[in-house]
Write a protein that holds these residues in place. Structure first.
Motif, PDB file in Angstrom:
ATOM      1  N   GLU A   1       1.155  -1.288   0.221  1.00  0.00           N
ATOM      2  CA  GLU A   1       0.341   0.030   0.145  1.00  0.00           C
ATOM      3  C   GLU A   1       0.941   1.284   0.295  1.00  0.00           C
ATOM      4  O   GLU A   1       0.575   2.205  -0.533  1.00  0.00           O
ATOM      5  N   THR A   2       1.953   1.327   0.868  1.00  0.00           N
ATOM      6  CA  THR A   2       2.977   2.398   0.840  1.00  0.00           C
ATOM      7  C   THR A   2       3.628   2.499  -0.149  1.00  0.00           C
ATOM      8  O   THR A   2       3.751   3.766  -0.930  1.00  0.00           O
ATOM      9  N   PHE A   3       3.547   1.868  -1.746  1.00  0.00           N
ATOM     10  CA  PHE A   3       3.770   1.597  -2.873  1.00  0.00           C
ATOM     11  C   PHE A   3       2.648   2.314  -3.870  1.00  0.00           C
ATOM     12  O   PHE A   3       3.560   3.149  -4.885  1.00  0.00           O
ATOM     13  N   ALA A   4       1.371   1.980  -3.248  1.00  0.00           N
ATOM     14  CA  ALA A   4       0.474   2.309  -3.962  1.00  0.00           C
ATOM     15  C   ALA A   4       0.118   4.100  -4.249  1.00  0.00           C
ATOM     16  O   ALA A   4      -0.365   4.500  -4.926  1.00  0.00           O
ATOM     17  N   MET A   5       0.333   4.583  -2.871  1.00  0.00           N
ATOM     18  CA  MET A   5       0.176   5.738  -2.793  1.00  0.00           C
ATOM     19  C   MET A   5       1.208   6.127  -3.273  1.00  0.00           C
ATOM     20  O   MET A   5       1.581   7.635  -2.476  1.00  0.00           O
ATOM     21  N   ALA A   6       2.578   5.838  -3.829  1.00  0.00           N
ATOM     22  CA  ALA A   6       3.493   6.508  -4.290  1.00  0.00           C
ATOM     23  C   ALA A   6       3.736   6.632  -5.982  1.00  0.00           C
ATOM     24  O   ALA A   6       3.608   7.412  -6.746  1.00  0.00           O
ATOM     25  N   TYR A   7       3.373   5.458  -6.160  1.00  0.00           N
ATOM     26  CA  TYR A   7       3.609   5.279  -7.853  1.00  0.00           C
ATOM     27  C   TYR A   7       1.891   4.717  -8.517  1.00  0.00           C
ATOM     28  O   TYR A   7       1.982   4.400 -10.038  1.00  0.00           O
ATOM     29  N   LYS A   8       0.750   4.563  -7.765  1.00  0.00           N
ATOM     30  CA  LYS A   8      -0.461   4.432  -8.603  1.00  0.00           C
ATOM     31  C   LYS A   8      -1.127   3.340  -8.165  1.00  0.00           C
ATOM     32  O   LYS A   8      -1.922   2.337  -8.193  1.00  0.00           O
ATOM     33  N   LYS A   9      -0.387   2.558  -8.664  1.00  0.00           N
ATOM     34  CA  LYS A   9      -0.212   0.865  -9.396  1.00  0.00           C
ATOM     35  C   LYS A   9       1.462   0.447  -8.952  1.00  0.00           C
ATOM     36  O   LYS A   9       2.088   0.353  -9.516  1.00  0.00           O
ATOM     37  N   THR A  10       0.839  -0.712  -8.252  1.00  0.00           N
ATOM     38  CA  THR A  10       2.283  -1.970  -7.693  1.00  0.00           C
ATOM     39  C   THR A  10       1.523  -3.036  -7.585  1.00  0.00           C
ATOM     40  O   THR A  10       0.266  -3.729  -7.624  1.00  0.00           O
ATOM     41  N   TYR A  11       2.442  -3.986  -7.598  1.00  0.00           N
ATOM     42  CA  TYR A  11       1.988  -5.104  -7.324  1.00  0.00           C
ATOM     43  C   TYR A  11       3.263  -6.179  -6.542  1.00  0.00           C
ATOM     44  O   TYR A  11       4.557  -5.591  -7.242  1.00  0.00           O
ATOM     45  N   THR A  12       3.211  -7.175  -6.154  1.00  0.00           N
ATOM     46  CA  THR A  12       4.113  -7.889  -5.570  1.00  0.00           C
ATOM     47  C   THR A  12       4.031  -8.994  -5.965  1.00  0.00           C
ATOM     48  O   THR A  12       2.658 -10.006  -6.418  1.00  0.00           O
ATOM     49  N   PHE A  13       5.134  -9.469  -6.093  1.00  0.00           N
ATOM     50  CA  PHE A  13       5.109 -11.170  -6.775  1.00  0.00           C
ATOM     51  C   PHE A  13       6.068 -12.198  -5.844  1.00  0.00           C
ATOM     52  O   PHE A  13       7.389 -12.144  -6.539  1.00  0.00           O
ATOM     53  N   GLY A  14       5.791 -12.319  -4.104  1.00  0.00           N
ATOM     54  CA  GLY A  14       6.989 -13.094  -4.173  1.00  0.00           C
ATOM     55  C   GLY A  14       6.058 -13.943  -3.028  1.00  0.00           C
ATOM     56  O   GLY A  14       5.087 -13.992  -2.582  1.00  0.00           O
ATOM     57  N   PRO A  15       7.381 -14.483  -2.039  1.00  0.00           N
ATOM     58  CA  PRO A  15       7.318 -16.031  -1.307  1.00  0.00           C
ATOM     59  C   PRO A  15       6.100 -14.862   0.076  1.00  0.00           C
ATOM     60  O   PRO A  15       6.532 -14.394   0.669  1.00  0.00           O
ATOM     61  N   THR A  16       5.508 -15.869   0.227  1.00  0.00           N
ATOM     62  CA  THR A  16       4.805 -15.605   1.299  1.00  0.00           C
ATOM     63  C   THR A  16       4.860 -16.867   2.329  1.00  0.00           C
ATOM     64  O   THR A  16       5.091 -18.379   1.910  1.00  0.00           O
ATOM     65  N   PHE A  17       5.016 -16.755   4.191  1.00  0.00           N
ATOM     66  CA  PHE A  17       4.523 -18.390   4.667  1.00  0.00           C
ATOM     67  C   PHE A  17       3.583 -18.299   5.488  1.00  0.00           C
ATOM     68  O   PHE A  17       3.414 -17.643   6.011  1.00  0.00           O
ATOM     69  N   ARG A  18       3.420 -19.890   5.768  1.00  0.00           N
ATOM     70  CA  ARG A  18       1.874 -19.816   7.011  1.00  0.00           C
ATOM     71  C   ARG A  18       3.023 -21.046   7.969  1.00  0.00           C
ATOM     72  O   ARG A  18       2.927 -21.707   6.938  1.00  0.00           O
ATOM     73  N   ALA A  19       2.875 -21.070   9.186  1.00  0.00           N
ATOM     74  CA  ALA A  19       3.771 -22.294  10.157  1.00  0.00           C
ATOM     75  C   ALA A  19       1.661 -22.540  10.814  1.00  0.00           C
ATOM     76  O   ALA A  19       1.652 -22.955  11.823  1.00  0.00           O
ATOM     77  N   GLU A  20       1.208 -23.340   9.505  1.00  0.00           N
ATOM     78  CA  GLU A  20       0.264 -23.499   9.946  1.00  0.00           C
ATOM     79  C   GLU A  20      -0.153 -25.384   9.337  1.00  0.00           C
ATOM     80  O   GLU A  20       0.343 -25.618   8.798  1.00  0.00           O
ATOM     81  N   ASN A  21      -0.740 -25.717  11.033  1.00  0.00           N
ATOM     82  CA  ASN A  21      -0.333 -27.289  10.851  1.00  0.00           C
ATOM     83  C   ASN A  21      -1.230 -28.261  10.437  1.00  0.00           C
ATOM     84  O   ASN A  21      -1.393 -28.817  11.126  1.00  0.00           O
ATOM     85  N   SER A  22      -1.189 -27.684   8.936  1.00  0.00           N
ATOM     86  CA  SER A  22      -2.023 -28.492   8.481  1.00  0.00           C
ATOM     87  C   SER A  22      -1.578 -28.977   7.345  1.00  0.00           C
ATOM     88  O   SER A  22      -1.119 -28.507   5.927  1.00  0.00           O
ATOM     89  N   ASN A  23      -1.841 -30.392   6.805  1.00  0.00           N
ATOM     90  CA  ASN A  23      -1.499 -31.729   6.183  1.00  0.00           C
ATOM     91  C   ASN A  23      -2.660 -31.605   5.085  1.00  0.00           C
ATOM     92  O   ASN A  23      -3.440 -32.649   5.193  1.00  0.00           O
ATOM     93  N   THR A  24      -3.150 -30.373   4.056  1.00  0.00           N
ATOM     94  CA  THR A  24      -4.006 -30.923   3.309  1.00  0.00           C
ATOM     95  C   THR A  24      -3.452 -30.576   2.016  1.00  0.00           C
ATOM     96  O   THR A  24      -2.731 -29.957   1.809  1.00  0.00           O
TER      97      THR A  24
END
Lengths: 457, 457
Positions: free
Chosen positions: B209-232
């Motif tokens: 959002e900080t980039f949207a307020m500077a460049y109008k349009k931005t996107y991320t494309f990167g890794p995210t993580f969840r330490a959720e103990n679900s095996n599905t």
């Protein structure tokens, strides 16, 4: 309409009405009229808005503050003022979001240190607006280069149980409760999320090799991490790397790709970001454009580490660090050697003892088929090597270095199951950006840099 | 020459000599001749190599094993056999890397479970060769879409001290020595690398959002993580996300972008990977191509959560989970609603209590301007919202939820310093890949998946 589109179609828009949304970067008002320096962030160029006291809400408009977001309706006209060819003659302005006087980004020179503390606002300044657009465009240059050549983009795992090269200390990743550990006096990794110790990757290369042996050509472009406790201009704990791996490719062909890729990226960024690059040339690094244009037409020298040391030893220079065969070279040597050859230099065939275990052992028994690319003005920009494809030699080297083979069976097996000559290299993305922009501190080319003691946002 | 180039220029190569390097996928030999199924991984199609006993090393060639890497010189000819239009008549074959009989990837059907255990070899099979090429091409589709539209690619920080939405448990990142903690009985975070607790990000949205307020349009494309103990089938601890943020954009315009982007990606992948997509259609999900082609011409329905619940309640279906106003919907409901509208459905205006704190509060006081996109055959593919741009309302909501405001000052300040209506959305990249390929298990669309207890490679 975006300001970028406005400038692209400017000839057709003269005397036409346009609606723009964006932010006030500066505001000068006089009794009968006023000028707003307006930007929407879609291109480096701003737009000058001119308004007159025939507007019903003239008084209100004169009170608009720097940093505010507005919607403007106006007519595109040729500008009679200096500094811009076109401007927008305002019919109406609507305040969308106000901005108080304590707004930190005022139209004056802020130090980079100050702006690091306000990192979330700095892309609104000219310098960082340019830096992070070039970051985005350079990333696209890299993807375009490799995808057009049929490389497969490989997402290396970030959390890993294997330490690629011991190249730096790893961050540990855990879900264990540290306070509980303190209380119980016991660490039981079998209860950790992955059932064993895990850390953040320092390189995706080993895993990328598995893709090279399936797709012939692959590249990573992702974050890597180093828990190194160094507070220098070139170290960050989290940074992005590009790591191509190519099967049926020896060291010479590897260098061809490194050179070709770099020239492609430079040309791409020059083409897509002319305003930003001129800005850097004028205000950040005088001569930047010359440096980059020269690179495009340079023939990259290829020379062995041995011959480089010879040149350094023969040079009539008082070195801070004495150059030695068998040892790494220092920044001052890198600088000297690119000046000596008046262009980029591939230094190849490095002493094996200062390079990683997986590099192809040359027949001399002393060196490995490794290469560093040194560029004028920046020093080492990339490092690569042919990988050892001989199973026995690789195992032998790991044993010599006292490395644990367990957990790297898969890596060794790549040599058993249809192995072949293959090579690759790594380029730190931020190092490239420092080279492209002239901005010297790695903290200024990463949106939210992570360094020792520093993890804001 | 790459096999990809061979097929692209096949008309000009008839009766011409070519040199190829790659791997033997299958090998059938007879007394007087033999066939090698050859692939170099640069395209989905293999090449049939035909050799005859007039070659001096005919005997040697007949002994070549599956999985070996070879260099072939031969002539391109029209094939008289069925199964391929062209083949290469071998003049010579050189063995580059042998492969023993215990090579796990033999030309037979392997179960996906077996291949998960041999993850480093599975891109050599047809299925995974196709999956990971589509992964690469889809990634490029995403970059191309946003870059052509002037979005700035934003690299969100991965290590972070702030937990975006408490959307899942975070992994902790530390350089503290756990054994020493156990011994000393004390945890001192001031001695940790960043001087405080840090973890792996679950979303880059707030920073984007900080980039949207500077460049109008931005996107991320990167890794995210969840330490959720679900095996599905749909959970992984490490996955890639795309998170666009757009200033001066409300929820309706946000949905326009979501729809446009998805159609663009689908079209791009269909265009670039016809062979892979046909393969999935034939062997993984019957009707996949129909599903995707239908999506391209679909008008996406837009309907409120309230009206969806009404439809579900009125449906003559025995639900496992009773649909309720004010509550989330279940998989069975998602399926029903896309079938009901015979196409993709945007469900908008969700009950605020089941959505995140930053979402725009609607004037009814009950709902927020959030949206989920449900697609036939996959359920929820993306989620987005207009963001609350009102400082006071946002603070109030955080207080209601008992959230810590410290450390999020910068986020709140985006509302003070020229704030504006803005929106964004998030798409799990692997969820997209499951939809595009028909492969059901997230472990099969990530090269080296991380799940509870699983961190190999």
């Amino acid at each position: 309409m975006d300001v970028k589109d406005l400038y692209q179609k400017i000839d057709k828009l003269i005397n036409k009405e346009v609606t723009l949304t964006g932010w006030i970067r500066n505001h000068r008002k006089q009794k009968e009229f006023g000028f707003i320096d307006f930007s929407d962030g879609t291109c480096f160029k701003h737009v000058q808005l001119v308004y007159h006291n025939d507007l019903t809400n003239f008084e209100e408009i004169t009170k608009l503050k720097i940093g505010s977001s507005i919607e403007v309706v106006g007519t595109v006209i040729k500008s009679e003022g200096s500094g811009q060819d076109y401007e927008v003659n305002v019919q109406s302005i609507k305040l969308l979001g106000d901005c108080p006087d304590d707004y930190p980004i005022q139209p004056k020179r802020h130090t980079r240190e100050f702006l690091r503390d306000e990192a979330y606002l700095r892309p609104r300044t000219n310098l960082f607006q340019a830096v992070f657009r070039v970051r985005s465009v350079a990333a696209m240059a890299i993807h375009t280069y490799f995808q057009e050549k049929g490389y497969i983009y490989f997402h290396a795992p970030l959390i890993t149980a294997s330490d690629c090269e011991g190249a730096g200390q790893m961050f540990q990743v855990t879900t264990l409760d540290l306070k509980r550990i303190a209380k119980s006096g016991e660490v039981d990794y079998s209860k950790d999320f992955f059932g064993k110790t895990a850390g953040l990757t320092v390189s995706g290369q080993l895993e990328a090799e598995t893709f090279a042996m399936a797709y012939k050509k692959t590249y990573t472009f992702g974050p890597t991490f180093r828990a190194e406790n160094s507070n220098t201009k070139t170290h960050a704990s989290e940074f992005w790397m590009i790591e191509p791996e190519i099967a049926f490719c020896d060291l010479e062909a590897d260098m061809d790709i490194m050179e070709d890729m770099l020239k492609y990226i430079v040309q791409y960024v020059l083409d897509k970001c002319p305003d930003e690059m001129s800005f850097f040339d004028s205000f950040v690094e005088k001569g930047l454009l010359d440096k980059l244009h020269k690179l495009l037409t340079s023939k990259f020298t290829r020379i062995s580490h041995h011959d480089v040391i010879k040149i350094l030893k023969e040079a009539k220079v008082k070195w801070e660090f004495t150059p030695e065969y068998g040892e790494d070279i220092a920044k001052e040597h890198e600088k000297y050697i690119t000046e000596y050859f008046n262009g980029p230099v591939f230094i190849k065939d490095w002493p094996k003892d200062i390079k990683a275990f997986y590099m192809k052992q040359n027949s001399d028994g002393e060196t490995v088929a490794a290469v560093d690319l040194e560029v004028p003005g920046a020093g080492e920009l990339m490092g690569g090597s042919q990988r050892e494809e001989d199973y026995d030699k690789l195992v032998h080297r790991m044993e010599e270095l006292g490395m644990e083979k367990n957990g790297l069976d898969w890596y060794l097996n790549l040599r058993r199951f249809g192995g072949c000559v293959h090579s690759g290299f790594g380029m730190g993305f931020e190092r490239l950006l420092i080279y492209l922009t002239g901005v010297e501190n790695i903290r200024d080319v990463i949106p939210y840099p992570r360094t020792p003691g520093n993890c804001d946002y």
